[in-house]
Design a protein around this motif. Structure first.
Motif, PDB file in Angstrom:
ATOM      1  N   PHE A   1      -3.524   7.130  -1.629  1.00 31.33           N
ATOM      2  CA  PHE A   1      -3.121   5.718  -1.313  1.00 31.33           C
ATOM      3  C   PHE A   1      -3.588   4.682  -2.244  1.00 31.33           C
ATOM      4  CE2 PHE A   1      -1.447   6.151   2.951  1.00 31.33           C
ATOM      5  CZ  PHE A   1      -1.807   7.277   3.298  1.00 31.33           C
TER       6      PHE A   1
ATOM      7  N   ARG B   1       1.683   5.454  -0.797  1.00 32.47           N
ATOM      8  CA  ARG B   1       0.974   6.750  -0.869  1.00 32.47           C
ATOM      9  C   ARG B   1       1.998   7.417  -1.842  1.00 32.47           C
ATOM     10  NH1 ARG B   1       0.818   9.942   4.430  1.00 32.47           N
ATOM     11  NH2 ARG B   1       2.997  10.476   4.073  1.00 32.47           N
TER      12      ARG B   1
ATOM     13  N   LEU C   1       0.869  -1.146   0.035  1.00 35.05           N
ATOM     14  CA  LEU C   1       0.028  -0.036  -0.133  1.00 35.05           C
ATOM     15  C   LEU C   1       0.877   1.117   0.049  1.00 35.05           C
ATOM     16  CD1 LEU C   1      -2.878   1.458   0.152  1.00 35.05           C
ATOM     17  CD2 LEU C   1      -2.652   1.315   2.741  1.00 35.05           C
TER      18      LEU C   1
ATOM     19  N   LEU D   1      -7.494   5.989  -1.862  1.00 33.89           N
ATOM     20  CA  LEU D   1      -8.388   5.346  -0.825  1.00 33.89           C
ATOM     21  C   LEU D   1      -8.549   4.006  -0.944  1.00 33.89           C
ATOM     22  CD1 LEU D   1     -11.429   7.725  -0.246  1.00 33.89           C
ATOM     23  CD2 LEU D   1      -9.389   7.364   1.322  1.00 33.89           C
ATOM     24  N   ASN D   2      -7.308   3.243  -1.236  1.00 31.65           N
ATOM     25  CA  ASN D   2      -7.024   1.744  -1.369  1.00 31.65           C
ATOM     26  C   ASN D   2      -6.726   1.317  -0.022  1.00 31.65           C
ATOM     27  OD1 ASN D   2      -6.332   1.943  -4.873  1.00 31.65           O
ATOM     28  ND2 ASN D   2      -8.187   1.800  -3.957  1.00 31.65           N
ATOM     29  N   ASP D   3      -6.769   0.005   0.370  1.00 33.62           N
ATOM     30  CA  ASP D   3      -6.083  -0.563   1.289  1.00 33.62           C
ATOM     31  C   ASP D   3      -5.764  -2.034   0.791  1.00 33.62           C
ATOM     32  OD1 ASP D   3      -8.497  -0.072   3.800  1.00 33.62           O
ATOM     33  OD2 ASP D   3      -8.353  -1.533   2.143  1.00 33.62           O
TER      34      ASP D   3
ATOM     35  N   GLN E   1     -12.967   1.851  -2.532  1.00 36.35           N
ATOM     36  CA  GLN E   1     -14.333   2.681  -2.170  1.00 36.35           C
ATOM     37  C   GLN E   1     -15.024   2.798  -3.493  1.00 36.35           C
ATOM     38  OE1 GLN E   1     -15.409   3.817   0.855  1.00 36.35           O
ATOM     39  NE2 GLN E   1     -14.164   2.795   2.080  1.00 36.35           N
TER      40      GLN E   1
END
Lengths: 167, 459
Positions: free
Chosen positions: B381, B375, B373, B401-403, B419
């Motif tokens: 992200f 930035r 992950l 907004l990924n993880d 998301q």
């Protein structure tokens, strides 16, 4: 000369009264020495409702900046005051929860959240609260208070929460 | 409250449910009280090796029976499409339906631009007993006059209706291995966490499904957060983090029996489990001695060893495939980056050098690439893959907004959390950048995917 001295002294006394900082929620003017009409000017009332007498907690949520675990000076003072209540009630127990906003890895955020909870804990411990009165859990980003994807939500999620766990 | 569920019906395939599954899915998208949760991975159109999959001939009577059996060719076609390595031909566009090599008219397929052809047939040998044949034929190299033998040809006997889906996935694996030279992932499974809001509470569950989201089963339910599912190398156990009673603990669920046991509940953080390649050790994160550090726990003797030290945060351990080192996230240098600790010597070195934030590391099976992950420079992200030899990194996703990236066991694809329209969904992307799968937005949230290891084949 004496008139001036009296005026100066009076002014000085008034100044001292105006500058004195009184702790919230206590009646600072119960001292009979100041029981005159002039005192009406200095009788403050709380502008911030903190429910201290209801919950027994100064405030139960403390907020943090992005990627930080510093508490503001005001929050630190509040927590130090709250510590006194815990010290006075050695059977009471609280749980401190650490939270982060949604950005970044879930596990790293659990660790960050714990830093926030420990920052709060350390203030209480420093003021003499027994370690066994406090339990800590970090939820990282798993329990947001606000569900938007912008700073207005994120700022509400970067927080430490104090929860009474009773006796 | 934790609810244990009997997972012995591993291959429940009630065909009627399967048939109205799509209709249910559409209805459930509108219904907030979804009781059946399913996720669908839909592949996108990607240029790759042109492979046509012909509907398998059903060599038996009874049209009702034919209609009730899962369509093996549909499953194979979707598998190949999902991998991103093939150019797909829609079933409706195929005008010829050979079911054995002798029936194939090669010029027709060559004109269509097909490189390889998948054909097959199903014979009924008894009550709910079938024999399935399939062949993989090279169309491109087939010249008039001679007949090249099939690239692959197999016969499967005594197959029951409820095994058709698994068999189709196995055939996809055979095709993939033959044409790409790498083991396919079509028989693997995924674990993930589902979170649905019900009034003021959140119902959370740890679920396991086929890699394509079909056949979801619940392993564990709670109103408290569930995190970090991870598979044992034999696919029989999943370790995860639970927050029952407002404290974290590491649990292990048996994927066959559904039994869940608690492994650790030290003061502070109990988190980020990861199995060693031999399955005997679990790397975990504990903060009982101060800041979060990496520990290992011997699963037989339940003995704990501390692996990392210091004041910073160390978390997200991931065993290298030779079992000799662990890569992990650490902010010992200021910001989260990935480090490697060699077990035994205790030597630690930093291994990511691109970007100001790298976390959640996983290594490809050959050990050459590291997925993190990451930035981006813009503060988003995203998922990135780092070449460990030369230190370069490539971003695999761009929207932020990924993880929770999780590598497929063949190292070719990554599942991750994303998301979409306010919901947590899963995305998939291939490491070579050919495939990006967008998932539909739906009620509730799906997060923290964990791709299973390769599972045993059907013999």
């Amino acid at each position: 000369m004496r008139k001036i001295s009296i005026v100066c002294l009076s002014l000085l006394m008034l100044n001292l009264n105006a500058c004195a900082k009184k702790p919230k929620g206590t009646d600072s003017y119960s001292n009979n020495e100041y029981d005159t009409g002039e005192m009406m000017e200095f009788h403050g009332s709380n502008t911030v409702s903190d429910g201290e007498s209801e919950r027994g907690i100064a405030k139960n949520t403390y907020y943090f900046g992005y990627d930080t675990y510093d508490l503001t000076e005001q929050d630190t003072i509040e927590l130090m005051n709250y510590a006194k209540k815990l010290v006075a009630n050695p059977n009471s127990h609280i749980r401190i929860e650490g939270h982060t906003d949604e950005r970044g890895s879930r596990e790293y955020n659990v660790a960050l959240g714990e830093r926030r909870a420990k920052a709060i804990t350390n203030i209480l411990l420093m003021k003499g609260v027994a370690p066994k009165q406090i339990s800590i859990v970090s939820y990282g980003k798993e329990k947001p208070a606000s569900f938007g994807h912008d700073e207005s939500s994120w700022s509400l999620n970067r927080r430490g929460v104090l929860a009474n766990e009773g006796v | 409250m934790q609810k244990k569920r009997n997972t012995s019906d591993t291959f429940i395939n009630n065909l009627k449910i399967h048939k109205i599954f799509f209709l249910l899915f559409c209805l459930l998208s509108l219904n907030c009280k979804a009781s059946i949760r399913t996720l669908i991975i839909d592949g996108g159109q990607v240029d790759g090796i042109p492979v046509a999959v012909v509907p398998f001939a059903q060599i038996f009577e009874s049209n009702t029976e034919k209609a009730q059996l899962p369509d093996i060719s549909d499953i194979i076609r979707k598998d190949l499409q999902t991998s991103g390595q093939f150019k797909n031909f829609a079933k409706e566009s195929l005008r010829q339906h050979p079911c054995k090599q002798s029936e194939v008219q090669y010029p027709y397929w060559q004109n269509l631009g097909v490189n390889d052809l998948v054909i097959g047939r199903i014979e009924k040998t008894g009550e709910n007993r079938y024999t399935i044949y399939f062949e993989l034929l090279d169309v491109l190299k087939q010249k008039a006059g001679s007949l090249n033998p099939p690239l692959a040809g197999m016969k499967f006997e005594n197959i029951q209706a409820n095994q058709f889906r698994a068999l189709a996935h196995h055939i996809s694996d055979v095709i993939f291995q033959k044409l790409i030279g790498v083991r396919g992932i079509f028989s693997t499974r995924i674990a993930y966490v589902s979170v649905i809001q019900q009034g003021k509470t959140f119902q959370r569950s740890l679920e396991v499904a086929d890699y394509d989201g079909v056949n979801p089963k619940t392993l564990f339910r709670s109103n408290y957060p569930i995190m970090s599912p991870t598979w044992s190398p034999d696919g029989k156990k999943i370790a995860f983090v639970s927050f029952e009673k407002e404290r974290s603990s590491i649990m292990i669920a048996d994927t066959l029996t559904g039994r869940v046991e608690r492994l650790t509940q030290f003061p502070g953080i109990n988190s980020a489990p990861n199995f060693s390649p031999d399955g005997r050790t679990l790397a975990i994160v504990l903060s009982k001695d101060g800041s979060p550090k990496i520990y290992t726990i011997d699963l037989n003797q339940r003995k704990i060893s501390q692996i990392t030290n210091g004041l910073g945060i160390d978390t997200e351990p991931f065993f290298a495939h030779d079992g000799r080192s662990i890569v992990f996230t650490s902010d010992r240098g200021g910001k989260p980056q990935i480090y490697r600790v060699t077990l035994g010597s205790g030597k630690i070195e930093r291994i990511t050098f691109q970007g100001s934030y790298n976390a959640k590391p996983s290594l490809t099976p050959d050990g050459k690439n590291l997925v993190t992950l990451h930035r981006s420079a813009e503060g988003l992200f995203c998922i990135a893959v780092h070449n460990l030899a030369n230190g370069s990194a490539k971003m695999l996703t761009q929207t932020g907004l990924n993880d929770s990236p999780s590598l497929a066991p063949n190292g070719m694809m990554v599942l991750y959390g994303a998301q979409d329209a306010g919901h947590g969904v899963l995305g998939a992307v291939s490491l070579d950048g050919r495939l990006k799968i967008r998932l539909p937005a739906r009620e509730g949230n799906i997060q923290e995917p964990a791709w299973s290891p390769f599972t045993a084949k059907i013999s």
